[in-house]
Scaffold this active site. Structure first.
Site, mmCIF file in Angstrom:
data_model
loop_
_atom_site.group_PDB
_atom_site.id
_atom_site.type_symbol
_atom_site.label_atom_id
_atom_site.label_comp_id
_atom_site.label_asym_id
_atom_site.label_seq_id
_atom_site.Cartn_x
_atom_site.Cartn_y
_atom_site.Cartn_z
ATOM 1 N N ALA A 159 -3.377 3.528 -71.365
ATOM 2 C CA ALA A 159 -2.858 4.722 -72.041
ATOM 3 C C ALA A 159 -2.605 4.369 -73.510
ATOM 4 C CB ALA A 159 -1.598 5.238 -71.364
ATOM 5 N N GLY A 210 4.187 -5.908 -78.625
ATOM 6 C CA GLY A 210 4.863 -4.970 -79.518
ATOM 7 C C GLY A 210 6.379 -5.122 -79.474
ATOM 8 N N HIS A 220 -2.513 3.830 -77.568
ATOM 9 C CA HIS A 220 -2.208 4.654 -78.741
ATOM 10 C C HIS A 220 -2.276 3.752 -79.972
ATOM 11 C CE1 HIS A 220 1.704 2.710 -78.391
ATOM 12 N NE2 HIS A 220 1.866 3.223 -77.191
ATOM 13 N N GLY A 225 -0.079 2.283 -81.608
ATOM 14 C CA GLY A 225 0.747 1.076 -81.514
ATOM 15 C C GLY A 225 -0.071 -0.076 -80.936
ATOM 16 N N HIS A 226 -0.814 0.209 -79.871
ATOM 17 C CA HIS A 226 -1.682 -0.821 -79.283
ATOM 18 C C HIS A 226 -2.767 -1.253 -80.277
ATOM 19 C CE1 HIS A 226 -0.274 1.268 -75.491
ATOM 20 N NE2 HIS A 226 0.006 0.015 -75.218
ATOM 21 N N MET A 261 -0.928 -1.972 -70.502
ATOM 22 C CA MET A 261 -1.064 -1.237 -69.244
ATOM 23 C C MET A 261 -1.903 0.025 -69.473
ATOM 24 S SD MET A 261 2.242 -1.807 -66.869
ATOM 25 C CE MET A 261 3.298 -0.576 -67.588
ATOM 26 N N LYS A 294 8.518 -2.865 -79.664
ATOM 27 C CA LYS A 294 9.216 -1.777 -78.969
ATOM 28 C C LYS A 294 9.832 -2.267 -77.654
ATOM 29 C CE LYS A 294 7.412 1.728 -76.722
ATOM 30 N NZ LYS A 294 8.284 1.816 -75.507
#
Length: 282
Positions: free
Chosen positions: A32, A150, A34, A36-37, A30, A152
């Site tokens: 934004a 991910g 960081h 992690g992406h 989506m 998360k």
């Protein structure tokens, strides 16, 4: 990197690559973005020939209109990150492209199992119907061989796997580990909303999860959870929604310790920002 905004354009760009027999990976986001992406992009590059990253803030999965409105959308920053990461395509459709009759709801209902209604499903009713609706549309547009998500969003990945099974979709789902800041906070697009004090207070979530992980074999389950909750409740400005130790397939609380497929999950509001995190225990 090619920036694409329509399904027709995407299909046209991918078709010759598929004819060549190249393996296509999809990383749905989506935005934004960081690190992690970027870890998902890097893993996709290892396992596939072509990587498509989608950026789409999906309105059907938001249960709170204010949350949808304030979701960060730094598109220039995201495109720069993806270009530097060597991503091949970014798919950035409009809402009308994905939902032609929006805001009139489209018909979508899928049996995702009982796990849909617990934890996040309880706090955000209908959320996973919206998630699977858009992921199905993205799968249909890209027709990837493999897709990366991910850890998360542990429950979300489970719901997507359940959808793939229910609809017999020909795509492999890969779950990539949580990427954390140096102090333990799970990376999230929502972290930018944390004030300085909220940011400090948010560290208690991973602290509680790591406590459970480290002491899983030391204390009885009830004591373990009670102590972990005490860690969280001692911090001001943190309102706990849930902290639980569950079976990784059902997301139901375990009643006795298992040696596999055990996950601890937490959700809490830190100031005005709601955060989730988890740790796979075994």
């Amino acid at each position: 990197m090619e920036v694409i905004t329509t399904v027709a354009q995407l299909e046209s760009s991918l078709k010759p690559l598929k004819v060549k027999g190249l393996k296509i990976a999809l990383v749905p986001t989506m935005g934004a973005l960081h690190n992690g992406h970027l870890s998902l992009i890097a893993e996709a590059q290892k396992q596939a020939d072509i990587v498509v990253c989608s950026i789409f803030v999906n309105p059907t999965q938001f249960t709170d209109p204010k949350d949808l409105e304030k979701y960060p959308r730094p598109l220039e920053h995201d495109i720069k990150m993806l270009t530097e990461a060597g991503c091949n395509f970014v798919f950035m459709p409009t809402v009308k492209e994905m939902y032609p009759n929006y805001p009139t709801p489209e018909s979508w209902s899928i049996d995702l199992g009982k796990a849909e209604f617990v934890l996040e499903g309880e706090f955000r009713k209908g959320h996973y119907q919206g998630v699977t609706q858009i992921v199905f549309k993205l799968f249909d547009a890209v027709k990837p061989d493999i897709a990366f998500f991910g850890q998360k969003d542990f429950q979300q990945v489970l719901m997507i796997k359940n959808m793939v099974t229910a609809l017999n979709l020909d795509v492999q789902i890969v779950t990539c580990p949580i990427i954390r800041e140096a102090d333990g906070l799970a990376m999230s697009s929502r972290n930018i909303h944390l004030s300085k004090s909220d940011r400090e207070h948010s560290l208690v979530l991973s602290k509680a999860l790591f406590f459970i992980e480290a002491n899983y074999n030391k204390y009885p389950l009830a004591d373990l959870l009670a102590q972990a909750k005490q860690i969280i409740n001692a911090i001001p400005g943190v309102a706990l929604d849930y902290l639980t130790i569950t079976d990784g397939d059902t997301l139901l609380p375990i009643t006795e310790k298992a040696n596999q497929n055990t996950v601890a999950l937490v959700a809490a509001k830190v100031g005005e920002t709601r955060l989730i995190d988890n740790v796979i225990i075994n």
